[in-house]
Design a protein around this motif. Structure first.
Motif, PDB file in Angstrom:
ATOM      1  N   TYR A 142       0.827  -1.216   0.000  1.00  0.00           N
ATOM      2  CA  TYR A 142       0.000   0.000   0.000  1.00  0.00           C
ATOM      3  C   TYR A 142       0.851   1.251   0.000  1.00  0.00           C
ATOM      4  N   SER A 143       1.771   1.344   0.958  1.00  0.00           N
ATOM      5  CA  SER A 143       2.614   2.554   0.998  1.00  0.00           C
ATOM      6  C   SER A 143       3.821   2.406   0.079  1.00  0.00           C
ATOM      7  N   LYS A 144       4.212   1.163  -0.189  1.00  0.00           N
ATOM      8  CA  LYS A 144       5.432   0.858  -0.964  1.00  0.00           C
ATOM      9  C   LYS A 144       6.691   1.367  -0.248  1.00  0.00           C
ATOM     10  N   LYS A 180       9.349   0.702   2.432  1.00  0.00           N
ATOM     11  CA  LYS A 180       9.884  -0.456   3.167  1.00  0.00           C
ATOM     12  C   LYS A 180      10.674   0.011   4.380  1.00  0.00           C
ATOM     13  N   VAL A 181      10.424  -0.612   5.512  1.00  0.00           N
ATOM     14  CA  VAL A 181      11.201  -0.300   6.721  1.00  0.00           C
ATOM     15  C   VAL A 181      11.797  -1.613   7.238  1.00  0.00           C
ATOM     16  N   GLY A 182      13.067  -1.548   7.599  1.00  0.00           N
ATOM     17  CA  GLY A 182      13.747  -2.729   8.143  1.00  0.00           C
ATOM     18  C   GLY A 182      14.300  -2.412   9.518  1.00  0.00           C
ATOM     19  N   SER A 209      10.340  -6.323   9.777  1.00  0.00           N
ATOM     20  CA  SER A 209      10.050  -5.383   8.681  1.00  0.00           C
ATOM     21  C   SER A 209       8.587  -4.982   8.783  1.00  0.00           C
ATOM     22  N   ASN A 210       8.232  -3.881   8.146  1.00  0.00           N
ATOM     23  CA  ASN A 210       6.836  -3.449   8.246  1.00  0.00           C
ATOM     24  C   ASN A 210       5.921  -4.398   7.491  1.00  0.00           C
ATOM     25  N   GLN A 211       4.783  -4.669   8.095  1.00  0.00           N
ATOM     26  CA  GLN A 211       3.805  -5.618   7.553  1.00  0.00           C
ATOM     27  C   GLN A 211       2.469  -4.887   7.464  1.00  0.00           C
ATOM     28  N   GLU A 212       2.064  -4.605   6.227  1.00  0.00           N
ATOM     29  CA  GLU A 212       0.858  -3.790   6.035  1.00  0.00           C
ATOM     30  C   GLU A 212      -0.384  -4.652   5.853  1.00  0.00           C
ATOM     31  N   ASN A 213      -1.521  -3.977   5.847  1.00  0.00           N
ATOM     32  CA  ASN A 213      -2.802  -4.659   5.751  1.00  0.00           C
ATOM     33  C   ASN A 213      -3.756  -3.775   4.961  1.00  0.00           C
ATOM     34  N   LEU A 267       1.672  -2.895  10.702  1.00  0.00           N
ATOM     35  CA  LEU A 267       2.638  -3.044  11.794  1.00  0.00           C
ATOM     36  C   LEU A 267       3.973  -2.448  11.375  1.00  0.00           C
ATOM     37  N   CYS A 268       4.534  -1.624  12.226  1.00  0.00           N
ATOM     38  CA  CYS A 268       5.850  -1.033  11.945  1.00  0.00           C
ATOM     39  C   CYS A 268       6.954  -2.068  12.169  1.00  0.00           C
ATOM     40  N   ALA A 269       8.035  -1.886  11.420  1.00  0.00           N
ATOM     41  CA  ALA A 269       9.166  -2.815  11.487  1.00  0.00           C
ATOM     42  C   ALA A 269       9.731  -2.943  12.904  1.00  0.00           C
ATOM     43  N   GLU A 270       9.821  -1.821  13.601  1.00  0.00           N
ATOM     44  CA  GLU A 270      10.425  -1.839  14.942  1.00  0.00           C
ATOM     45  C   GLU A 270       9.609  -2.712  15.878  1.00  0.00           C
ATOM     46  N   ARG A 271       8.274  -2.551  15.814  1.00  0.00           N
ATOM     47  CA  ARG A 271       7.433  -3.318  16.738  1.00  0.00           C
ATOM     48  C   ARG A 271       7.377  -4.788  16.340  1.00  0.00           C
ATOM     49  N   ILE A 302      16.474   7.493   9.420  1.00  0.00           N
ATOM     50  CA  ILE A 302      15.041   7.289   9.595  1.00  0.00           C
ATOM     51  C   ILE A 302      14.771   7.040  11.079  1.00  0.00           C
ATOM     52  N   ALA A 303      13.792   7.741  11.617  1.00  0.00           N
ATOM     53  CA  ALA A 303      13.555   7.658  13.061  1.00  0.00           C
ATOM     54  C   ALA A 303      12.248   6.922  13.333  1.00  0.00           C
ATOM     55  N   PRO A 304      12.203   6.125  14.404  1.00  0.00           N
ATOM     56  CA  PRO A 304      10.969   5.410  14.743  1.00  0.00           C
ATOM     57  C   PRO A 304       9.794   6.370  14.970  1.00  0.00           C
ATOM     58  N   CYS A 305       8.599   5.947  14.586  1.00  0.00           N
ATOM     59  CA  CYS A 305       7.413   6.785  14.777  1.00  0.00           C
ATOM     60  C   CYS A 305       7.098   6.899  16.277  1.00  0.00           C
ATOM     61  N   GLY A 306       6.196   7.756  16.622  1.00  0.00           N
ATOM     62  CA  GLY A 306       5.859   8.001  18.026  1.00  0.00           C
ATOM     63  C   GLY A 306       5.382   6.739  18.751  1.00  0.00           C
ATOM     64  N   ALA A 307       4.531   5.957  18.081  1.00  0.00           N
ATOM     65  CA  ALA A 307       4.013   4.734  18.721  1.00  0.00           C
ATOM     66  C   ALA A 307       5.153   3.757  18.992  1.00  0.00           C
ATOM     67  N   CYS A 308       6.056   3.637  18.031  1.00  0.00           N
ATOM     68  CA  CYS A 308       7.205   2.733  18.234  1.00  0.00           C
ATOM     69  C   CYS A 308       8.085   3.243  19.367  1.00  0.00           C
ATOM     70  N   ARG A 309       8.239   4.533  19.489  1.00  0.00           N
ATOM     71  CA  ARG A 309       9.050   5.086  20.589  1.00  0.00           C
ATOM     72  C   ARG A 309       8.467   4.669  21.928  1.00  0.00           C
TER      73      ARG A 309
HETATM   74  N1  THU Z   1       6.705   2.469   9.389  1.00  0.00           N
HETATM   75  C1  THU Z   1       7.534   1.669  10.117  1.00  0.00           C
HETATM   76  O1  THU Z   1       7.680   0.468   9.834  1.00  0.00           O
HETATM   77  N2  THU Z   1       8.199   2.229  11.155  1.00  0.00           N
HETATM   78  C2  THU Z   1       8.098   3.532  11.545  1.00  0.00           C
HETATM   79  O2  THU Z   1       8.662   3.909  12.562  1.00  0.00           O
HETATM   80  C3  THU Z   1       7.307   4.461  10.736  1.00  0.00           C
HETATM   81  C4  THU Z   1       6.504   3.877   9.643  1.00  0.00           C
HETATM   82  C5  THU Z   1       5.965   1.867   8.266  1.00  0.00           C
HETATM   83  C6  THU Z   1       4.478   1.780   8.488  1.00  0.00           C
HETATM   84  C7  THU Z   1       3.965   1.740   7.060  1.00  0.00           C
HETATM   85  O3  THU Z   1       3.997   0.391   6.618  1.00  0.00           O
HETATM   86  C8  THU Z   1       4.992   2.525   6.266  1.00  0.00           C
HETATM   87  O4  THU Z   1       6.142   2.638   7.105  1.00  0.00           O
HETATM   88  C9  THU Z   1       4.547   3.929   5.861  1.00  0.00           C
HETATM   89  O5  THU Z   1       4.137   4.656   6.968  1.00  0.00           O
END
Ligand code: THU
Length: 160
Positions: A41-43, A45-47, A61-65, A72-76, A109-116
């Protein structure tokens, strides 16, 4: 009224080769995890790659739906994988990287707020600070010694 300041210290490296051997390995593992990203969906990729106290490296890695909020973000993903498979091992460090379909990411690239928030809880859970290593596809690497420095005023169990 008193004014307060919070300062965050971090290191900036120009090249991955300037990092310690294990940090280099972690960045490479995070880059390798990009291939397993499910992001139709977003194309974007986060590792992520986690270093455990037993020396194991766990990737995520990020797993979309199609129901976007389930993404799901890669970090979580990496943290859940590590803590499910090795619940007793402390998480020492996490490396994060990303690849965009539209432009080369040349900033860390920095983790999003929820991942923090989840990184902070994980530090509390293991009573262990987690080093956060951030790099884009190319460019400088930022290292911060504890996830808590990424989220001042984070919420934790003490409030409950
Ligand atoms: N994403 C992550 O995997 N980690 C982050 O910290 C920010 C965003 C992913 C979620 C989504 O699959 C894509 O990046 C675009 O937001």
């Amino acid at each position: 009224m008193k004014k307060h300041n919070i300062s965050t210290s971090f290191q900036i490296f120009d090249q991955v080769s300037e990092l310690t051997d294990i940090d280099q390995k972690l960045v490479l593992a995070a880059k390798d995890a990009l291939k397993d990203s499910y992001s139709p969906y977003s194309k974007f990729k986060v590792g992520a790659a986690i270093l455990l106290s037993n020396g194991e490296i766990i990737k995520g890695s990020n797993q979309e739906n199609a129901a976007y909020t389930m993404c799901l973000c890669a970090e979580r993903v990496a943290i859940a994988a590590a803590d499910s498979v090795y619940p007793k091992e402390k998480i020492i460090a996490i490396a994060v990287t990303a690849k965009s379909p539209t432009k080369p990411i040349d900033k860390p690239i920095a983790p999003c707020g929820a991942c923090r928030q989840v990184l902070c809880e994980t530090e509390n859970k293991h009573n262990q600070s987690m080093k956060v290593i951030m790099q884009g596809e190319v460019g400088q690497i930022v290292i911060i010694e504890t996830a808590k420095d990424l989220l001042p005023f984070h919420f934790d169990a003490e409030f409950l």
